[in-house]
Structures are given as structure tokens and as C-alpha cells.
Design an enzyme around this catalytic site. Structure first.
Site, short mmCIF file in Angstrom:
data_model
loop_
_atom_site.label_atom_id
_atom_site.label_comp_id
_atom_site.label_asym_id
_atom_site.label_seq_id
_atom_site.Cartn_x
_atom_site.Cartn_y
_atom_site.Cartn_z
N GLY A 98 0.78 -1.24 0.00
CA GLY A 98 0.00 0.00 0.00
C GLY A 98 0.81 1.28 0.00
O GLY A 98 0.24 2.37 0.12
N TRP A 100 2.39 2.92 -2.39
CA TRP A 100 2.09 3.85 -3.49
C TRP A 100 0.71 4.48 -3.30
O TRP A 100 0.50 5.64 -3.65
CB TRP A 100 2.18 3.13 -4.83
CG TRP A 100 3.60 2.97 -5.30
CD1 TRP A 100 4.73 3.01 -4.52
CD2 TRP A 100 4.05 2.76 -6.64
NE1 TRP A 100 5.85 2.83 -5.31
CE2 TRP A 100 5.47 2.67 -6.60
CE3 TRP A 100 3.39 2.61 -7.85
CZ2 TRP A 100 6.22 2.46 -7.75
CZ3 TRP A 100 4.15 2.40 -9.00
CH2 TRP A 100 5.54 2.33 -8.94
N ASP A 116 -4.76 -6.02 -5.61
CA ASP A 116 -3.65 -6.97 -5.50
C ASP A 116 -4.22 -8.34 -5.19
O ASP A 116 -5.33 -8.47 -4.65
CB ASP A 116 -2.69 -6.54 -4.38
CG ASP A 116 -1.31 -7.14 -4.57
OD1 ASP A 116 -0.38 -6.40 -4.94
OD2 ASP A 116 -1.15 -8.37 -4.36
N ASP A 156 3.27 -1.54 -10.03
CA ASP A 156 4.53 -2.01 -9.44
C ASP A 156 4.46 -3.53 -9.32
O ASP A 156 5.04 -4.13 -8.42
CB ASP A 156 4.73 -1.36 -8.07
CG ASP A 156 6.15 -1.53 -7.55
OD1 ASP A 156 7.06 -1.74 -8.36
OD2 ASP A 156 6.36 -1.46 -6.33
N LYS A 196 6.69 -0.86 -13.66
CA LYS A 196 8.01 -1.41 -13.40
C LYS A 196 8.53 -2.15 -14.63
O LYS A 196 7.78 -2.82 -15.33
CB LYS A 196 7.95 -2.37 -12.21
CG LYS A 196 9.29 -3.02 -11.87
CD LYS A 196 9.14 -4.04 -10.76
CE LYS A 196 8.91 -3.38 -9.42
NZ LYS A 196 8.86 -4.35 -8.31
#
Length: 240
Positions: A98, A100, A116, A156, A196
Site C-alpha cells: 500500500g 504507493w 492486489d 509495481d 516497473k
């Protein structure tokens, strides 16, 4: 709903495109717990724990209330490119634990949805889903919860490596492709996308497609990324 409470006629769970991680917790890795069990860990694991405890970004994250050192990667990117504006709508793919999400809210985002495969401990002001966003309907659910098209899509996401370089590379590219496709389909005109990537990784058609869809595309290595890591981030700005 528990497994025992599921209706008998519910169809089998769809196969996930991203394997559920086997480690970690909803609130991130616990340093205290790791130190208690360090004697049972391999030497490499103990070295990792020691590095985490002494790493300045990890120390800052704990001191400033961020759930992971990764928060400073997004802070570094946003300091440079000013992606998060007051009132922004933000979607974070692969949001656990969490960090970000916390940064997006702290920098003025009005609506933030994170998703997620791992459960994420609640963060005031954000909507957090435990789901595979590649499943049909999850993308639309996120947009509805967000309240409209996003101004910024963050990813990410990482996969569980298998140790085979070519296989791991293909998995990396697959995640980038999935996240990029979602961003291109859903972002507002003028919106931004951060994902990413890894140095030396051939993005195939992803980079070319992003350059077609966005005015500016850059590779960035934030200061908070470890010097010995191949990790970089693709920043695509101003969707056409």
C-alpha cells in the site's frame, strides 16, 4: 464469504494470470518477526534482513509511516514529472502493501483504487480490492469504484521468479503488456502511466505502442531503487 459458504453451483475459479505470492503480509514484511526467526533462515535471508534494517529508505519508510520503501520510488518519480495532481483519480495495480496508495493520497489524489492478489490492510481514503484484475469484470469494477476514468495508472506488479532467465523475462513482459493495455483503454486523454521494468529487458511491442499512445515515454531509475538492482520504471505521459 468462506469456502464452506460458497454456493454449490458456483463455477470453478478462473486460472490466474499472475500466481498468488507465497510470502509477505497485508501490511508488508515485519522486521521484528523476521529477526525472531532469523536463526532458522539461510545466510542469504539473514543478509537480506540485515540490509532491510539498515537501508536508509526502509528506515525512512518506518519513520514516516509508509508501508514500504517503494513509496520513495513513486515520490522520486512524481517529484520529477508531477504526475499526481490535486483531485486526481488513481488506480494502483499490484498495490500491496500500500505504499504507493499512501503517496497518491498524500499528494492530493481525490480517488484511489488499489488491487492486489494479496489482501491489503485498509488505508483511509482509498478503496482496496483483493482480486486478480485480469479477471473479466474486475477492470470495470475498479472504474466504477474510482468514479470515472483514471488520470494516472500505476503498476509495481512483480511475478514469482522460477530461476529460468527466459521464462522470467517473458513473465515480466506479460505483466507490462497487461498493465499497459489497461492504461491505454481506461486513461483520460492527458493521463499518465507508470510501470516497473528491468534494464536490458526487451519490451517487444510495448514500448512502441506506448510511444504511439503517449506524447512522452521515458525510462527512469529512482534514487530509492537499489543501485545493484536492474529495476527501472517506464513513465508514459500525456495520453493522446
Amino acid at each position: 464469504m468462506s469456502e464452506d459458504e460458497k454456493p454449490a453451483d458456483k463455477p470453478p475459479e478462473r486460472r490466474r494470470m499472475v500466481k498468488l505470492p507465497t510470502g509477505g503480509t497485508a501490511a508488508g514484511r515485519s522486521m521484528g518477526a523476521k529477526m525472531k526467526t532469523a536463526d532458522d533462515k539461510s545466510m542469504s535471508s539473514q543478509q537480506w534482513i540485515k540490509r532491510q534494517l539498515s537501508d536508509k529508505w526502509s528506515v525512512r519508510a518506518r519513520a514516516e509511516g509508509y508501508r514500504s520503501r517503494a513509496a520513495f520510488k513513486l515520490i522520486g518519480i512524481d517529484d520529477r514529472f508531477k504526475l499526481i495532481r490535486k483531485g486526481s483519480r488513481v488506480i494502483d495495480l499490484g498495490a500491496a502493501p500500500g505504499g504507493w496508495v499512501q503517496v497518491a493520497l498524500a499528494r492530493g489524489a481525490a480517488s484511489v483504487v488499489g488491487v492486489d492478489l494479496l489482501m491489503i490492510e485498509p488505508i483511509p481514503g482509498a478503496i482496496l480490492l483483493q482480486a486478480d484484475f485480469t479477471h473479466p469484470g474486475v477492470d470495470q469494477e475498479m472504474l466504477e469504484l474510482l468514479g470515472g476514468a483514471p488520470d494516472l495508472v500505476l503498476s509495481d506488479m512483480a511475478h514469482n521468479t522460477v530461476g529460468h532467465r527466459q521464462t522470467d523475462h517473458l513473465k515480466i513482459i506479460a505483466l507490462i503488456e497487461i498493465a499497459a493495455d489497461f492504461a491505454i483503454r481506461t486513461l483520460k486523454p492527458g493521463g499518465h502511466f507508470v510501470t516497473k521494468n528491468f534494464q536490458g529487458g526487451d519490451g517487444g511491442g510495448v514500448l512502441a505502442r506506448l510511444r504511439e499512445e503517449f506524447e512522452t515515454v521515458k525510462y527512469v531509475k529512482p534514487e530509492a531503487s537499489r543501485k545493484d538492482s536492474a529495476e527501472v520504471f517506464l513513465v508514459a505521459m500525456n495520453k493522446r
